[in-house]
Write an enzyme that holds these catalytic residues in place. Structure first.
Site, PDB file in Angstrom:
ATOM      1  N   SER A  47     -17.009  20.866  12.590  1.00 44.40           N
ATOM      2  CA  SER A  47     -16.624  20.486  13.941  1.00 44.40           C
ATOM      3  C   SER A  47     -17.464  19.295  14.444  1.00 44.40           C
ATOM      4  O   SER A  47     -17.411  18.228  13.849  1.00 44.40           O
ATOM      5  CB  SER A  47     -16.747  21.703  14.852  1.00 44.40           C
ATOM      6  OG  SER A  47     -16.160  21.459  16.090  1.00 44.40           O
TER       7      SER A  47
ATOM      8  N   HIS B  15     -10.904  27.854  13.727  1.00 46.70           N
ATOM      9  CA  HIS B  15     -11.991  26.893  13.851  1.00 46.70           C
ATOM     10  C   HIS B  15     -13.349  27.462  13.445  1.00 46.70           C
ATOM     11  O   HIS B  15     -14.160  26.778  12.843  1.00 46.70           O
ATOM     12  CB  HIS B  15     -12.044  26.409  15.306  1.00 46.70           C
ATOM     13  CG  HIS B  15     -12.739  25.103  15.481  1.00 46.70           C
ATOM     14  ND1 HIS B  15     -12.234  23.922  14.980  1.00 46.70           N
ATOM     15  CD2 HIS B  15     -13.903  24.768  16.081  1.00 46.70           C
ATOM     16  CE1 HIS B  15     -13.059  22.936  15.277  1.00 46.70           C
ATOM     17  NE2 HIS B  15     -14.082  23.420  15.945  1.00 46.70           N
TER      18      HIS B  15
END
Ligand SMILES: *[C@@H]1O[C@H](CO)[C@@H](O)[C@H](O)[C@H]1NC(C)=O
Ligand SMILES: *[C@@H]1O[C@H](CO)[C@@H](O)[C@H](O)[C@H]1NC(C)=O
Ligand SMILES: *[C@@H]1O[C@H](CO)[C@@H](O)[C@H](O)[C@H]1NC(C)=O
Ligand SMILES: *[C@@H]1O[C@H](CO)[C@@H](O)[C@H](O)[C@H]1NC(C)=O
Length: 432
Positions: free
Chosen positions: A184, A384
């Site tokens: 990320s 995620h």
């Protein structure tokens, strides 16, 4: 919609005021244990495992561990954790996402966490911490209670923090960084570093991007409904820099992670924001995760991300017209030129990720000149955060990571991986 925003904001203000009356004490450098025990009434049983910090947890798992504190050009003191390899080992640097720390790489425990797996394979493992998180919340002259301390966006992480860490490791080991792995925000900042400091990027042999957050304009996460909060800088500054890190919140989160009702609320919140994947989630990890996340970051990073979402462009922080002209000599902030990044890059993404998706990855793939692998994790709901918390992450993700790292060794990475991508039908599905 405006009235909803207004009510939401008033509610948030009242909530913050209420909590600030209870306790929002300033963060002093001390061990996790001290910080937690400060608030814990003696009669509540705490699972001691969850209050260890990264190096304590690594030591407890039976690995050697070192802590290195380094200073950036602009005065921030950053902590690197290290599981040292032997003299011939290849160095690898892992970088966490927004509000996270080096602890994410060991959440899954011995034999499963990426940091441990890499150490088991003989790598020299370095775990970075960006400025502002609990391990890197110090500065040579500024106190974290001074708002100037928090005046940084993604840009500063890319142009100061990463170059400092990478040069420190490469100097110490007298060899290039074998692999950089960022999840990320950890990969977002790498792209910034590589465009602004190509000479530092040359010190890295291959970069692996897990769930890269570079283009965000097609995100489906309802987190976007909170984006109006960027207009409430004072409240949000307080929320990010003080409240979120207070002992009260931390204790509340850990305490709740062991209570059934609150536990479900937390997990549902995670699912709503990042993607729903209950099959891969191990509920036993929840207290551990919540004792290390959220762990601090600047509100300006949040604003920078919102700007990326709203503009659809990967570019520097937008200060508003007047200040942009002063700083950048143009009304709009300059874009980061991804076509300048020449080092080999592998892109990993989860099909169930609400922040990332094929549209973002495809765009990234077309701009980066040297993508050696695009890997869609073969699990429909992979989200995620699954890259560091999924039960099957070792099998679904880390095996592929190791494969790329080994190939990089023998210099034939491109051809083999590309063949496999064709086999997976990814390139044929609209990537070329
Ligand atoms: C590694 O290198 C250091 C310094 O060069 C040396 O003192 C040490 O004995 C070496 N260790 C091994 C296991 O070769
Ligand atoms: C914060 O730091 C800046 C820069 O060092 C200084 O000018 C300012 O007075 C400080 N503010 C407070 C409230 O200490
Ligand atoms: C980005 O860099 C490439 C090659 O290095 C160059 O051709 C292109 O014009 C640059 N784009 C921008 C927007 O500066
Ligand atoms: C990108 O590459 C072009 C051409 O090599 C160069 O002119 C430009 O300055 C580079 N941009 C950055 C930000 O390094």
């Amino acid at each position: 919609m405006d009235s909803v925003k207004l009510i939401g904001t008033v509610y948030l203000m009242l909530f913050c005021c209420y909590l600030s009356l209870i306790d929002v004490n300033q963060f002093e450098p001390s061990t996790f244990t001290e910080r937690i025990s400060w608030i814990w009434p003696n009669n509540i049983k705490v699972n001691r495992d969850v209050v260890f910090d990264t190096s304590e947890m690594i030591r407890k798992a039976g690995y050697p561990v070192e802590t290195h504190v380094i200073t950036t050009e602009d005065g921030y003191l950053l902590t690197l954790h290290r599981i040292p390899g032997d003299n011939g080992s290849l160095p690898v640097l892992l970088q966490p996402g927004f509000l996270a720390t080096s602890a994410i790489w060991i959440f899954l425990g011995k034999g499963k966490g990426l940091a441990y797996i890499l150490a088991d394979h003989g790598y020299d493992v370095w775990l970075g911490n960006f400025r502002g998180n609990i391990y890197s919340r110090a500065h040579i002259s500024l106190s974290p209670s001074n708002s100037t301390f928090w005046d940084f966006s993604l840009n500063e992480l890319g142009i100061y923090d990463l170059p400092t860490m990478i040069t420190y490791i490469t100097n110490m080991r007298s060899q290039p960084l074998h692999t950089y792995i960022g999840i990320s925000m950890g990969s977002t900042c790498f792209y910034i570093m590589a465009t602004e400091h190509p000479e530092i990027a040359q010190m890295v042999k291959v970069m692996i991007s897990l769930a890269p957050t570079v283009f965000l304009n097609h995100m489906t996460s309802p987190i976007q409904y909170l984006f109006f909060l960027k207009d409430y800088k004072m409240i949000m500054g307080f929320f990010f820099h003080k409240f979120l890190l207070s002992n009260f919140v931390r204790s509340f989160l850990i305490y709740g992670s062991e209570q059934n009702i609150l536990k479900d609320i937390y997990v549902n919140l995670f699912s709503i924001l990042f993607g729903y994947d209950h099959e891969q989630f191990d509920y036993h990890l929840l207290p551990l995760i919540l004792s290390h996340f959220p762990a601090g970051g600047s509100f300006n990073i949040g604003v920078h991300y919102i700007q990326l979402f709203q503009s659809g462009k990967f570019r520097q922080y937008d200060y508003g017209r007047a200040k942009n002209i002063l700083i950048y000599n143009s009304i709009e902030p300059p874009e980061y030129n991804l076509t300048n990044i020449t080092i080999p890059i592998a892109l990993f993404y989860g099909p169930g990720d609400l922040l990332d998706n094929t549209m973002h990855i495809r765009r990234l793939y077309h701009l980066l000149p040297n993508v050696v692998d695009i890997y869609q994790v073969p699990w429909r709901n992979f989200n995620h955060v699954d890259f560091v918390v999924a039960k099957d992450a070792p099998k679904l993700v880390y095996e592929r990571v190791l494969k790329i790292m080994r190939m990089e060794n023998s210099n034939n990475i491109t051809s083999i991986i590309k063949d496999e991508c064709y086999a997976l039908n990814l390139y044929n599905n609209g990537y070329d």
